[in-house]
Design a protein around this motif. Structure first.
Motif: not given
Ligand code: ADP
Length: 215
Positions: A30-37, A52-58, A76-79, A87-88
């Motif tokens: 999983i990544d937010i960046n399309e290229e990485r995906v 990943a911080i979008d709980e519903n998508s996860l 991105d420490i917050q993310a 996840l927990k």
């Protein structure tokens, strides 16, 4: 067979994903960046672009059914913290998160991470250990005081069986494998004899392992 979800496919996450995938495990990247995906399609079972911080998508990805999740988000420490928390809270049993620094690591543990990795610091320790000990070829820290090491069999062991050496009783060390050239004897029996040049894979406390190495 364990299933792994890797969130954040930077250098660290991608390396973890590739290794697990090559070992034959199911890996969701999983990544937010399309290229990485896009890149990850070559080394994951599925790769999806999600924040990943979008709980519903996860949730929609069915991530709660995975045994292990690895959070490779670093910058991105917050993310990184929010993802670990989500996840927990979803009930994933084992969450490993990458930390940028000590404070980040502390917060990750408090958030519920089961294991926190400090890639640069851990690698630095590993390199130093490899450089200063003549016999230790590699080691993995299991807990602050316990490790698995790969060590060239010291002279005093050569020609003796595991039973004769009695390492478990004398040093509380378990030999989990013996490598002889290309052969590897996993879970060797007590009668296994150590040959000159063998490499032992042993588990035990750091002090005890050091004693063996210095003998
Ligand atoms: P590394 O040093 O291992 O390359 P980075 O922190 O640079 O680590 O990379 C982390 C990866 O995590 C990047 O590919 C980035 O796109 C991804 N990432 C960052 N934030 C999120 C998020 N909220 N959801 C999913 N992926 C993310």
């Amino acid at each position: 067979m364990k299933e792994f979800a890797i969130i954040g496919l930077g250098r660290f996450g991608a390396a973890v994903a590739k290794t697990l995938y090559n070992m034959g495990y199911e890996v969701l990247g999983i990544d937010i960046n399309e290229e990485r995906v896009q890149e990850a399609r070559d080394y994951t079972t599925h790769a999806v672009q999600v924040d990943a911080i979008d709980e519903n998508s996860l949730k929609a990805l069915g991530i709660r059914n995975f045994d292990v999740a690895i959070v490779g988000i670093g910058q991105d420490i917050q993310a990184s913290i929010l993802t670990t928390l989500i996840l927990k809270e979803m009930g994933i049993e084992y969450v490993v998160s990458k930390a940028q620094n000590d404070l980040h690591g502390k917060v990750l543990y408090k958030t519920g991470a089961d294991r926190v990795i400090f890639p640069e610091r851990d690698m630095g320790v590993r390199v130093a250990n490899n450089l200063t000990s003549t016999n230790i070829l590699d080691y993995i820290e299991l807990a602050p005081d316990y490790s698995i090491v790969e060590v060239t069999a010291p002279g005093f062991m050569v020609g003796k069986t595991l039973m004769e050496l009695d390492l478990r009783a004398k040093y509380s060390i378990n030999v989990v494998a013996i490598k002889s050239g290309k052969d590897i004897n996993v879970a060797p029996v007590a009668e296994a004899e150590i040959q000159d040049g063998d490499i032992l894979v042993a588990i035990g406390s750091n002090d005890k392992l050091k004693k063996i190495e210095e003998r």
